[in-house]
Design a protein around this motif. Structure first.
Motif, PDB file in Angstrom:
ATOM      1  N   GLY A  92       2.317  -4.822  24.105  1.00  0.00           N
ATOM      2  CA  GLY A  92       2.189  -6.242  23.929  1.00  0.00           C
ATOM      3  C   GLY A  92       1.939  -7.125  25.252  1.00  0.00           C
ATOM      4  N   LEU A  93       2.248  -8.399  25.156  1.00  0.00           N
ATOM      5  CA  LEU A  93       1.937  -9.230  26.256  1.00  0.00           C
ATOM      6  C   LEU A  93       2.844 -10.318  26.560  1.00  0.00           C
ATOM      7  CD1 LEU A  93      -1.933  -9.594  26.499  1.00  0.00           C
ATOM      8  CD2 LEU A  93      -0.711  -8.311  28.006  1.00  0.00           C
ATOM      9  N   SER A  94       3.223 -11.130  27.321  1.00  0.00           N
ATOM     10  CA  SER A  94       4.046 -12.226  27.234  1.00  0.00           C
ATOM     11  C   SER A  94       3.561 -13.319  26.469  1.00  0.00           C
ATOM     12  CB  SER A  94       3.950 -12.745  28.693  1.00  0.00           C
ATOM     13  OG  SER A  94       2.981 -13.107  29.371  1.00  0.00           O
ATOM     14  N   ALA A  95       2.135 -13.160  26.190  1.00  0.00           N
ATOM     15  CA  ALA A  95       1.455 -14.266  25.293  1.00  0.00           C
ATOM     16  C   ALA A  95       1.404 -14.124  23.800  1.00  0.00           C
ATOM     17  CB  ALA A  95       0.074 -14.434  25.866  1.00  0.00           C
ATOM     18  N   LEU A  96       2.082 -13.071  23.313  1.00  0.00           N
ATOM     19  CA  LEU A  96       2.101 -12.358  22.188  1.00  0.00           C
ATOM     20  C   LEU A  96       3.326 -12.398  21.647  1.00  0.00           C
ATOM     21  CD1 LEU A  96      -0.709  -9.548  22.241  1.00  0.00           C
ATOM     22  CD2 LEU A  96      -0.672 -11.726  20.927  1.00  0.00           C
ATOM     23  N   GLN A  97       3.694 -12.492  20.475  1.00  0.00           N
ATOM     24  CA  GLN A  97       4.938 -12.270  19.691  1.00  0.00           C
ATOM     25  C   GLN A  97       5.446 -10.938  19.738  1.00  0.00           C
ATOM     26  OE1 GLN A  97       7.043 -14.786  18.364  1.00  0.00           O
ATOM     27  NE2 GLN A  97       5.986 -15.982  19.581  1.00  0.00           N
ATOM     28  N   CYS A  98       6.616 -10.476  19.321  1.00  0.00           N
ATOM     29  CA  CYS A  98       7.285  -9.062  19.495  1.00  0.00           C
ATOM     30  C   CYS A  98       7.144  -9.002  17.704  1.00  0.00           C
ATOM     31  CB  CYS A  98       8.289  -8.935  19.782  1.00  0.00           C
ATOM     32  SG  CYS A  98       8.351  -8.782  21.747  1.00  0.00           S
ATOM     33  N   PRO A  99       7.008  -7.458  17.420  1.00  0.00           N
ATOM     34  CA  PRO A  99       6.980  -6.602  18.057  1.00  0.00           C
ATOM     35  C   PRO A  99       5.279  -6.410  18.637  1.00  0.00           C
ATOM     36  CG  PRO A  99       6.760  -5.897  15.637  1.00  0.00           C
ATOM     37  CD  PRO A  99       7.052  -7.613  15.857  1.00  0.00           C
ATOM     38  N   PRO A 100       5.078  -5.486  19.582  1.00  0.00           N
ATOM     39  CA  PRO A 100       3.388  -5.378  19.791  1.00  0.00           C
ATOM     40  C   PRO A 100       2.905  -4.790  18.282  1.00  0.00           C
ATOM     41  CG  PRO A 100       4.779  -4.208  21.413  1.00  0.00           C
ATOM     42  CD  PRO A 100       5.933  -4.654  20.327  1.00  0.00           C
ATOM     43  N   TYR A 101       1.598  -5.011  18.592  1.00  0.00           N
ATOM     44  CA  TYR A 101       0.655  -4.994  17.415  1.00  0.00           C
ATOM     45  C   TYR A 101       0.777  -3.761  16.995  1.00  0.00           C
ATOM     46  CZ  TYR A 101      -0.725  -9.697  16.136  1.00  0.00           C
ATOM     47  OH  TYR A 101      -0.805 -11.069  15.682  1.00  0.00           O
ATOM     48  N   ALA A 102       0.895  -2.537  17.801  1.00  0.00           N
ATOM     49  CA  ALA A 102       0.942  -1.057  17.387  1.00  0.00           C
ATOM     50  C   ALA A 102       1.898  -0.837  16.159  1.00  0.00           C
ATOM     51  CB  ALA A 102       1.090  -0.147  18.266  1.00  0.00           C
ATOM     52  N   GLU A 103       3.332  -1.493  16.357  1.00  0.00           N
ATOM     53  CA  GLU A 103       4.505  -1.186  15.615  1.00  0.00           C
ATOM     54  C   GLU A 103       4.138  -2.260  14.373  1.00  0.00           C
ATOM     55  OE1 GLU A 103       9.135  -2.372  15.637  1.00  0.00           O
ATOM     56  OE2 GLU A 103       8.129  -1.763  17.537  1.00  0.00           O
ATOM     57  N   LEU A 104       3.491  -3.402  14.391  1.00  0.00           N
ATOM     58  CA  LEU A 104       3.379  -4.302  13.273  1.00  0.00           C
ATOM     59  C   LEU A 104       2.294  -3.822  12.689  1.00  0.00           C
ATOM     60  CD1 LEU A 104       3.585  -7.104  11.913  1.00  0.00           C
ATOM     61  CD2 LEU A 104       1.608  -7.696  13.361  1.00  0.00           C
ATOM     62  N   LEU A 105       1.147  -3.068  12.959  1.00  0.00           N
ATOM     63  CA  LEU A 105       0.087  -2.789  11.855  1.00  0.00           C
ATOM     64  C   LEU A 105       0.663  -1.317  11.326  1.00  0.00           C
ATOM     65  CD1 LEU A 105      -3.010  -3.369  14.269  1.00  0.00           C
ATOM     66  CD2 LEU A 105      -2.254  -4.589  12.457  1.00  0.00           C
ATOM     67  N   THR A 106       1.187  -0.479  12.034  1.00  0.00           N
ATOM     68  CA  THR A 106       1.799   0.751  11.422  1.00  0.00           C
ATOM     69  C   THR A 106       2.712   0.327  10.252  1.00  0.00           C
ATOM     70  OG1 THR A 106       2.999   1.293  13.237  1.00  0.00           O
ATOM     71  CG2 THR A 106       0.961   2.309  13.078  1.00  0.00           C
ATOM     72  N   GLY A 107       3.487  -0.674  10.471  1.00  0.00           N
ATOM     73  CA  GLY A 107       4.682  -1.065   9.759  1.00  0.00           C
ATOM     74  C   GLY A 107       3.948  -1.457   8.545  1.00  0.00           C
ATOM     75  N   LEU A 108       2.911  -2.387   8.296  1.00  0.00           N
ATOM     76  CA  LEU A 108       2.288  -2.731   7.201  1.00  0.00           C
ATOM     77  C   LEU A 108       1.368  -1.614   6.441  1.00  0.00           C
ATOM     78  CD1 LEU A 108       0.733  -5.990   8.752  1.00  0.00           C
ATOM     79  CD2 LEU A 108       2.681  -5.819   7.248  1.00  0.00           C
ATOM     80  N   TYR A 110      -0.906   0.078   7.973  1.00  0.00           N
ATOM     81  CA  TYR A 110      -2.182   0.320   8.434  1.00  0.00           C
ATOM     82  C   TYR A 110      -2.572   1.234   9.830  1.00  0.00           C
ATOM     83  CZ  TYR A 110      -2.698  -4.444   6.106  1.00  0.00           C
ATOM     84  OH  TYR A 110      -2.723  -5.400   5.315  1.00  0.00           O
ATOM     85  N   CYS A 111      -3.560   1.577   9.968  1.00  0.00           N
ATOM     86  CA  CYS A 111      -4.017   2.355  11.417  1.00  0.00           C
ATOM     87  C   CYS A 111      -4.363   1.280  12.394  1.00  0.00           C
ATOM     88  CB  CYS A 111      -5.108   3.344  11.036  1.00  0.00           C
ATOM     89  SG  CYS A 111      -4.437   4.770  10.021  1.00  0.00           S
ATOM     90  N   GLY A 112      -4.359   1.633  13.560  1.00  0.00           N
ATOM     91  CA  GLY A 112      -4.963   0.661  14.680  1.00  0.00           C
ATOM     92  C   GLY A 112      -5.533   1.421  15.743  1.00  0.00           C
ATOM     93  N   LEU A 113      -6.879   1.002  16.167  1.00  0.00           N
ATOM     94  CA  LEU A 113      -7.715   1.458  17.150  1.00  0.00           C
ATOM     95  C   LEU A 113      -7.607   0.520  18.297  1.00  0.00           C
ATOM     96  CD1 LEU A 113      -9.350   3.990  18.471  1.00  0.00           C
ATOM     97  CD2 LEU A 113     -11.218   2.870  17.392  1.00  0.00           C
TER      98      LEU A 113
END
Length: 304
Positions: A92-108, A110-113
């Motif tokens: 993630g980044l300080s400008a983004l919410q938590c969790p990082p998108y790897a965790e978010l996408l897979t939790g939904l 989805y796969c992510g690249l």
């Protein structure tokens, strides 16, 4: 304004991106390692997308068997932080919410690249200006080479077992936002586009004299002779597009947001799909708010 389905307009836009490698060259992938994280599986890859230099990448997937899962091409930000690149997907980044998108996408489910863009992450080592100048001499456009790699990354996703090639999305913040809407405009395989804090109207950026707010990678020779921001984004029609913006963000002048939103609301309504375009604006700067993160999740679950 060109209609959303205009292949001629896409070809015209693509032609402005300089001398690019062939689109039909084979893609290969080397699996470097596989890690089991707390809530997902992380693959570290080296992709041959362009035939010039390897493209380091992260691929994340839910734990267990993955069968015909939707996938999102995540586009990392710039921010002058050349060392981060694809690591943004994981940390993630300080400008983004938590969790990082790897965790978010897979939790939904989805796969992510995420790939390292030219000059970022494991591809860094030159200044952005140096790379821009060399490419200019060679008839190349840095942004064009970045977009090309992203299109080839979509090619990789469509060839990967376990990914539903009919359910592909793209999203990102800042430079990643710009990549999201350019990629969706040029590649109809992208069904959902989420841009966070960088849907910039070019003429308003000139009027407010904030061109230096964007890195030199951003500038495509002769672009304004052929396209404005609205015309590029109209190419995404009738596919789903969510735009997140901060009213105090100088990278996206407010008057430009007004103009783009009004135009895209009109064309989406005329095409009979008004709910597939949404702009959410907050009295904030250049970052993702908690409300925006919730809206992004809802949009992805609705359209992807």
């Amino acid at each position: 304004m060109c209609p959303g389905g205009s292949s001629q307009a896409r070809e015209e836009l693509y032609s402005l991106l300089g001398d690019l490698p062939a689109r039909d060259r084979p893609i290969s992938a080397e699996l470097i390692k596989v890690e089991e994280r707390q809530s997902y599986i992380l693959e570290t890859l080296s992709l041959d997308l362009n035939g010039i230099e390897p493209v380091p990448a992260y691929f994340v997937r839910p734990k267990g068997a993955v069968v015909e899962a939707p996938a999102v091409l995540y586009n990392h930000a710039h921010g002058g932080q050349y060392q981060i690149g694809k690591q943004e997907l994981i940390d993630g980044l300080s400008a983004l919410q938590c969790p990082p998108y790897a965790e978010l996408l897979t939790g939904l489910g989805y796969c992510g690249l995420c790939i390292d863009a030219w000059n970022f992450g494991e591809r860094r080592g030159r200044t952005e200006a140096e790379l821009f100048k060399e490419m200019l001499w060679r008839g190349q456009v840095l942004w064009g080479m970045m977009v090309y790699d992203s299109i080839r990354a979509v090619d990789y996703l469509t060839e990967r077992p376990g990914v539903d090639r009919d359910r592909l999305g793209t999203l990102g913040l800042s430079m990643g936002s710009t990549m999201a809407w350019w990629l969706a405009a040029l590649d109809e395989r992208i069904k959902v586009c989420v841009d966070i804090c960088c849907l910039t109207d070019f003429e308003e950026l000139i009027r407010t004299r904030f061109l230096d707010g964007h890195g030199i990678y951003y500038y495509v020779p002769s672009l304004l002779k052929h396209f404005d921001t609205i015309r590029i984004n109209a190419l995404i029609l009738p596919r789903a597009h969510l735009s997140i913006a901060g009213n105090y963000d100088p990278l996206t002048p407010a008057a430009g947001l007004d103009k783009v939103d009004a135009a895209l609301r009109d064309v989406y309504a005329r095409e009979g799909v008004p709910s597939k375009w949404k702009m959410l604006r907050y009295n904030t700067g250049h970052f993702e708010t908690a409300h925006a993160r919730a809206a992004i999740i809802d949009f992805l679950q609705t359209w992807l």
